[in-house]
Design an enzyme around this catalytic site. Structure first.
Site, PDB file in Angstrom:
ATOM      1  N   SER A  30      27.452 -20.303   1.525  1.00 49.14           N
ATOM      2  CA  SER A  30      25.995 -20.248   1.528  1.00 49.14           C
ATOM      3  C   SER A  30      25.477 -18.855   1.872  1.00 49.14           C
ATOM      4  O   SER A  30      25.710 -17.908   1.151  1.00 49.14           O
ATOM      5  CB  SER A  30      25.454 -21.311   2.494  1.00 49.14           C
ATOM      6  OG  SER A  30      24.074 -21.471   2.370  1.00 49.14           O
ATOM      7  N   ASP A  55      19.555 -17.665  -1.602  1.00 48.95           N
ATOM      8  CA  ASP A  55      20.728 -17.287  -0.820  1.00 48.95           C
ATOM      9  C   ASP A  55      21.969 -17.350  -1.700  1.00 48.95           C
ATOM     10  O   ASP A  55      21.880 -17.528  -2.914  1.00 48.95           O
ATOM     11  CB  ASP A  55      20.867 -18.169   0.427  1.00 48.95           C
ATOM     12  CG  ASP A  55      21.194 -19.619   0.095  1.00 48.95           C
ATOM     13  OD1 ASP A  55      20.878 -20.053  -1.035  1.00 48.95           O
ATOM     14  OD2 ASP A  55      21.754 -20.323   0.955  1.00 48.95           O
ATOM     15  N   ASP A 115      24.349 -19.404  -2.433  1.00 44.92           N
ATOM     16  CA  ASP A 115      24.621 -20.531  -3.340  1.00 44.92           C
ATOM     17  C   ASP A 115      23.342 -21.140  -3.894  1.00 44.92           C
ATOM     18  O   ASP A 115      23.376 -22.174  -4.537  1.00 44.92           O
ATOM     19  CB  ASP A 115      25.478 -21.591  -2.656  1.00 44.92           C
ATOM     20  CG  ASP A 115      24.770 -22.308  -1.528  1.00 44.92           C
ATOM     21  OD1 ASP A 115      23.829 -21.725  -0.943  1.00 44.92           O
ATOM     22  OD2 ASP A 115      25.154 -23.445  -1.202  1.00 44.92           O
TER      23      ASP A 115
END
Length: 446
Positions: free
Chosen positions: A102, A241, A243
């Protein structure tokens, strides 16, 4: 049984250090594959990843694990987390896997698992997979080993789904958008979707090299986006971000707009158009008191959950809500997906810009947040929050804020951090309380 591997958002950690090793990844593939081998047919798993250097290693290890127990693998390459969830469901797969940490730096990586319905796994599923990790793998017979193939049309399918998140009559013509993809998973699909809908798109963070994901870009560092929006006189800036399940917006004046303001806009817009279900939205205990007060003024409810998009989703499904999210930018819009999707949420905001004709600086500041301060304290070992001295300082702070504010303290589920947040009508009091608790935690942690 407690979880050894799974945290609040899958398995995550420093690459090549337990549990984020190729060996563990292969075993996760074998254990998850075993858990989802149900029925007499060819089973399938969809695997996507972000742009981290270690993604190649983790992907190959997972492919080895899944195929070794007899599951076929479809590899879609760098794709946002919500795209993997969508593709797993639309391709009738038994399982979806996203390789990503992430918003973390490139040295970290993680494994997120989705069930055949496109939703993240339940605690029960994760505990079962953990139990299988403790047992020898059940390897398939030689003739039953799975096959792996790459799926080249994944980006096109996801871009089509993104565009369907806006009504057909809504186009983005005349809208100048700066999009920062964090050198991450959405570096191709998000700019393409905005452009296909008619926007003039200026891109940053779209040159991944394996090491620059989230590096001075994306939703956790929007300074470059702010500068670009102002310099290019853009109508709006979009920050995703690594992902792309998280969204932070920059308005036309270069000011940051967090998830609370985005939820306020989407929630009230959907309510006005008869689309909102549940008579409100779901947010976490970290969302600002100003959001709660604003929603109440609009005769809408705010239901709070524990921190983590999986807990937001649990409350949404339990209460029949279709809008939820986190102050940090996770936006879950169940009419358009099964997990957080920053690009879908961005399209909702841009659609409102077009429909209302208002500038982002007016549209996206619907309430004045009360003073709120969040600080993180890093620790290396132990459980600082269980220390008697820390407990005493926290109890004193809660008594001090009673009736005028809130205090939320928790250990991060993805990093060795203690997060200390306080909010209230008195900014000086909030700052004093947070500093006092952080100092105590630091003392104990050292």
């Amino acid at each position: 049984m407690t979880k050894e591997f799974f945290g609040t958002d899958g398995i995550r950690g420093l690459t090549n250090k337990h549990p984020m090793t190729a060996e563990v990844a292969m075993k996760v593939g074998q254990a998850a594959g075993r858990h989802f081998l149900r029925g007499d047919y060819r089973h399938r798993v969809v695997i996507g990843k972000d742009t981290r250097l270690s993604g190649y290693m983790m992907e190959n290890a997972l492919v080895a694990g899944f195929t070794s127990v007899g599951m076929d693998v479809v590899q879609v390459g760098p794709m946002p987390t919500p795209a993997v969830a969508l593709l797993a469901r639309s391709m009738r797969a038994d399982l979806g896997v996203m390789i990503s940490a992430s918003h973390n730096p490139y040295q970290d990586n993680g494994i997120k698992l989705f069930g055949p319905d496109g939703f993240k796994l339940s605690d029960e599923d994760e505990l079962k997979i953990e139990s299988y990790l403790q047992e020898p793998a059940r390897l398939a017979k030689a003739e039953d080993i799975g096959r792996a193939r790459r799926f080249e049309d994944a980006r096109g399918r996801y871009i089509h789904a993104l565009k369907m998140a806006l009504p057909e009559h809504v186009r983005l013509d005349g809208l100048k958008v700066v999009v920062d993809c964090a050198n991450g998973a959405a570096y191709q699909v998000a700019p393409s979707a905005f452009w296909e809908l008619g926007a003039e798109v200026i891109t940053i963070g779209v040159d991944p090299n394996g090491r620059n994901i989230n590096d001075q870009c994306g939703s956790t560092d929007v300074a470059a986006l702010q500068a670009s929006v102002v310099e290019n006189q853009a109508h709006i800036g979009i920050a995703l971000d690594g992902d792309a399940d998280r969204l932070i917006v920059v308005d036309d004046k270069g000011r940051i707009v967090d998830g609370d303001q985005i939820m306020a806009l989407i929630g009230t817009s959907w309510s006005r158009n008869g689309l909102l279900t549940g008579d409100g939205i779901v947010a976490t205990v970290m969302s600002n008191l100003g959001l709660e007060r604003y929603l109440s003024s609009q005769h809408l409810n705010l239901v709070r959950s524990k921190v983590g998009d999986r807990y937001v989703l649990e409350e949404m499904r339990k209460g029949g809500f279709n809008v939820g999210g986190e102050q940090s930018g996770h936006m879950i819009l169940l009419d358009h997906g099964t997990t957080g999707d920053g690009t879908v949420a961005a399209l909702q905001v841009m659609g409102e810009l077009v429909e209302t004709g208002k500038p982002a600086s007016e549209l996206l500041h619907l309430f004045d947040p009360v003073p709120q301060l969040l600080k993180n304290v890093r620790y290396s070992d132990g459980k600082p929050l269980e220390d008697a001295k820390v407990k005493s300082v926290i109890a004193e702070a809660e008594k001090e804020l009673e009736g005028t504010g809130r205090l939320v303290i928790r250990a991060s589920g993805t990093e060795p951090l203690i997060r200390v947040m306080a909010e209230g009508d008195n900014a000086d009091q909030v700052s004093t309380v947070v500093d006092r608790i952080c100092a105590c935690v630091e003392e104990v942690a050292s």
